[in-house]
Design a protein around this motif. Sequence first.
Motif, PDB file in Angstrom:
ATOM      1  N   ALA A  29      45.244  37.475  27.490  1.00 11.26           N
ATOM      2  CA  ALA A  29      43.942  37.630  26.841  1.00 11.26           C
ATOM      3  C   ALA A  29      42.863  37.982  27.864  1.00 11.26           C
ATOM      4  CB  ALA A  29      43.566  36.347  26.100  1.00 11.26           C
ATOM      5  N   VAL A  30      42.931  37.342  29.044  1.00 12.46           N
ATOM      6  CA  VAL A  30      41.956  37.658  30.099  1.00 12.46           C
ATOM      7  C   VAL A  30      42.164  39.083  30.601  1.00 12.46           C
ATOM      8  CG1 VAL A  30      41.129  37.065  32.401  1.00 12.46           C
ATOM      9  CG2 VAL A  30      41.684  35.258  30.778  1.00 12.46           C
ATOM     10  N   LEU A  66      33.141  38.766  35.865  1.00 12.83           N
ATOM     11  CA  LEU A  66      34.382  38.538  35.121  1.00 12.83           C
ATOM     12  C   LEU A  66      35.188  37.382  35.715  1.00 12.83           C
ATOM     13  CD1 LEU A  66      35.629  42.190  34.453  1.00 12.83           C
ATOM     14  CD2 LEU A  66      34.889  40.529  32.732  1.00 12.83           C
ATOM     15  N   ASP A  67      34.758  36.885  36.877  1.00 12.44           N
ATOM     16  CA  ASP A  67      35.422  35.751  37.540  1.00 12.44           C
ATOM     17  C   ASP A  67      36.891  36.057  37.783  1.00 12.44           C
ATOM     18  OD1 ASP A  67      35.536  33.277  38.730  1.00 12.44           O
ATOM     19  OD2 ASP A  67      35.960  32.202  36.868  1.00 12.44           O
ATOM     20  N   LEU A  68      37.115  37.218  38.435  1.00 11.97           N
ATOM     21  CA  LEU A  68      38.483  37.657  38.679  1.00 11.97           C
ATOM     22  C   LEU A  68      39.219  36.784  39.679  1.00 11.97           C
ATOM     23  CD1 LEU A  68      37.985  41.523  38.932  1.00 11.97           C
ATOM     24  CD2 LEU A  68      38.829  40.220  37.001  1.00 11.97           C
ATOM     25  N   ALA A 101      39.941  43.795  48.905  1.00 13.83           N
ATOM     26  CA  ALA A 101      39.289  43.619  50.206  1.00 13.83           C
ATOM     27  C   ALA A 101      38.703  42.221  50.312  1.00 13.83           C
ATOM     28  CB  ALA A 101      38.191  44.665  50.399  1.00 13.83           C
ATOM     29  N   GLN A 102      38.167  41.708  49.203  1.00 11.79           N
ATOM     30  CA  GLN A 102      37.606  40.361  49.182  1.00 11.79           C
ATOM     31  C   GLN A 102      38.651  39.331  48.779  1.00 11.79           C
ATOM     32  OE1 GLN A 102      34.492  39.387  49.984  1.00 11.79           O
ATOM     33  NE2 GLN A 102      34.171  37.423  48.991  1.00 11.79           N
ATOM     34  N   ALA A 103      39.330  39.583  47.653  1.00  6.62           N
ATOM     35  CA  ALA A 103      40.247  38.591  47.079  1.00  6.62           C
ATOM     36  C   ALA A 103      41.548  38.483  47.851  1.00  6.62           C
ATOM     37  CB  ALA A 103      40.543  38.937  45.621  1.00  6.62           C
ATOM     38  N   GLY A 104      41.941  39.554  48.525  1.00  4.40           N
ATOM     39  CA  GLY A 104      43.185  39.538  49.284  1.00  4.40           C
ATOM     40  C   GLY A 104      42.946  39.415  50.772  1.00  4.40           C
ATOM     41  N   PHE A 129      31.942  35.319  45.654  1.00  2.00           N
ATOM     42  CA  PHE A 129      31.396  36.539  46.256  1.00  2.00           C
ATOM     43  C   PHE A 129      29.997  36.338  46.853  1.00  2.00           C
ATOM     44  CE2 PHE A 129      34.841  38.415  43.966  1.00  2.00           C
ATOM     45  CZ  PHE A 129      35.105  39.638  44.540  1.00  2.00           C
ATOM     46  N   SER A 130      29.550  35.088  47.009  1.00  2.00           N
ATOM     47  CA  SER A 130      28.248  34.884  47.666  1.00  2.00           C
ATOM     48  C   SER A 130      28.376  35.058  49.176  1.00  2.00           C
ATOM     49  CB  SER A 130      27.680  33.504  47.334  1.00  2.00           C
ATOM     50  OG  SER A 130      28.537  32.469  47.784  1.00  2.00           O
ATOM     51  N   LEU A 131      29.615  35.030  49.681  1.00  2.00           N
ATOM     52  CA  LEU A 131      29.898  35.398  51.067  1.00  2.00           C
ATOM     53  C   LEU A 131      30.912  36.533  51.021  1.00  2.00           C
ATOM     54  CD1 LEU A 131      29.596  34.870  54.137  1.00  2.00           C
ATOM     55  CD2 LEU A 131      31.579  33.339  53.957  1.00  2.00           C
TER      56      LEU A 131
END
Length: 407
Positions: A29-30, A66-68, A101-104, A129-131
């Motif tokens: 669903a997400v 979206l808070d991925l 790049a950010q999440a991984g 993502f604030s940093l």
Amino acid sequence: MSTTVLDQRLYSAADWYDAEALLTAEERAVLAQIRNFLDAEAKPLLAEYWERGEFPEQLAKPLIDLDLMEPFDEAARGLYQGFRIFELARTDASLATWYTAQAGLFRTAIRVGASEEQQREWMPRVVDFSLKGVFSLTEPEHGSDIAGGLSTTARYEAGVAGEAGGTGADGGTWVLDGAKRWIGGASTADVLCVFARDVADGQVKAFLVDRQAAGVRLEKIHGKTSLRMMQNAHITMEGVRVPEAMRLHNVNSFKDVAAMLRAMRSDVAWIATGIQAGAFEAALAYVKERQQFGRSLGSFQLIQEKLARMLGNITASLSLVVRLTEQQGWGIYRDQDSALAKMQTSLMMRETVALAREVVGGNGITLAADVARFHADAEAVYSYEGTHEINALIIGRALTGDSAFTR
């Protein structure tokens, strides 16, 4: 499986063996919400911004909202994380690269390289993502040989506690000199995770460098023919001072960097698989609509053979990344496993996007038909996070027990 369930599948065309069924209903669903956003808000912008060579910054905040990326948890659903990357990549390779790049890359650098105290401070800000940070390893003269060739230097200067610029136990700072290249997203990052060689012991260490620190200069790399939306930077550092507190305390040799790469290559394999799905779906839609010789292009034997080969590549790639992700979920992280997935999915990706462009014919080189973006962007993905040859040598070393790397 009933027809009703099949009709609800997100990847009914590209996911022939229904790997999606391994996800929960909530996870699917997400993913559907992400797809709805990408189809409605992102896809209409892609051709224009790809041609302009600019990233559609107006998508950044909605994608973040979206808070991925939930907080990292060893028990988290790795397949769900993989399919999120897959969904982004089947839309556009630059969007997937921006996210990973950010999440991984950056999150892995903090998770593996930071001390527990540093993680407590930084990880929540990485997740929301604030940093924002980027992984700055590759250099102008060193890519595949970065383990031994890394030339950016770090020199430690002891100081007095409380001294300006010093926040370590003894107020010490590090001075960085060198250059990094091909660093995606650097121009909008808060910090650059820079890997440098300690002049004292010759070992590689890692530092979070303020992008706007004195001595840091960023230049956009122009003239790219792949991943045009992703903004890659050439970074020069001259006498850049970094407090000891901003050194990643668990990175003390290149072995620690290798541990990060081992964890991150699976993300790239998911990207390579998603790119194939996007190119295949675009090509399939085209040949169903295009008329030649009085009939649908998709009704010709030669076209159907190429579609079947594309689907075979995607199915094999999904099998690789799903199994790799399951193994990593059990705590099994081996260089040769992630190297095999990255190498083979990228190899099949190259063939798949070429076939997609081929079946679309002359229109396949235009952005309007979608396959041209995937065809061009695949070349960058084929090379980054370890070239085909480097990954093959990692596998060969595991198979034979002998290293064939240049000494």
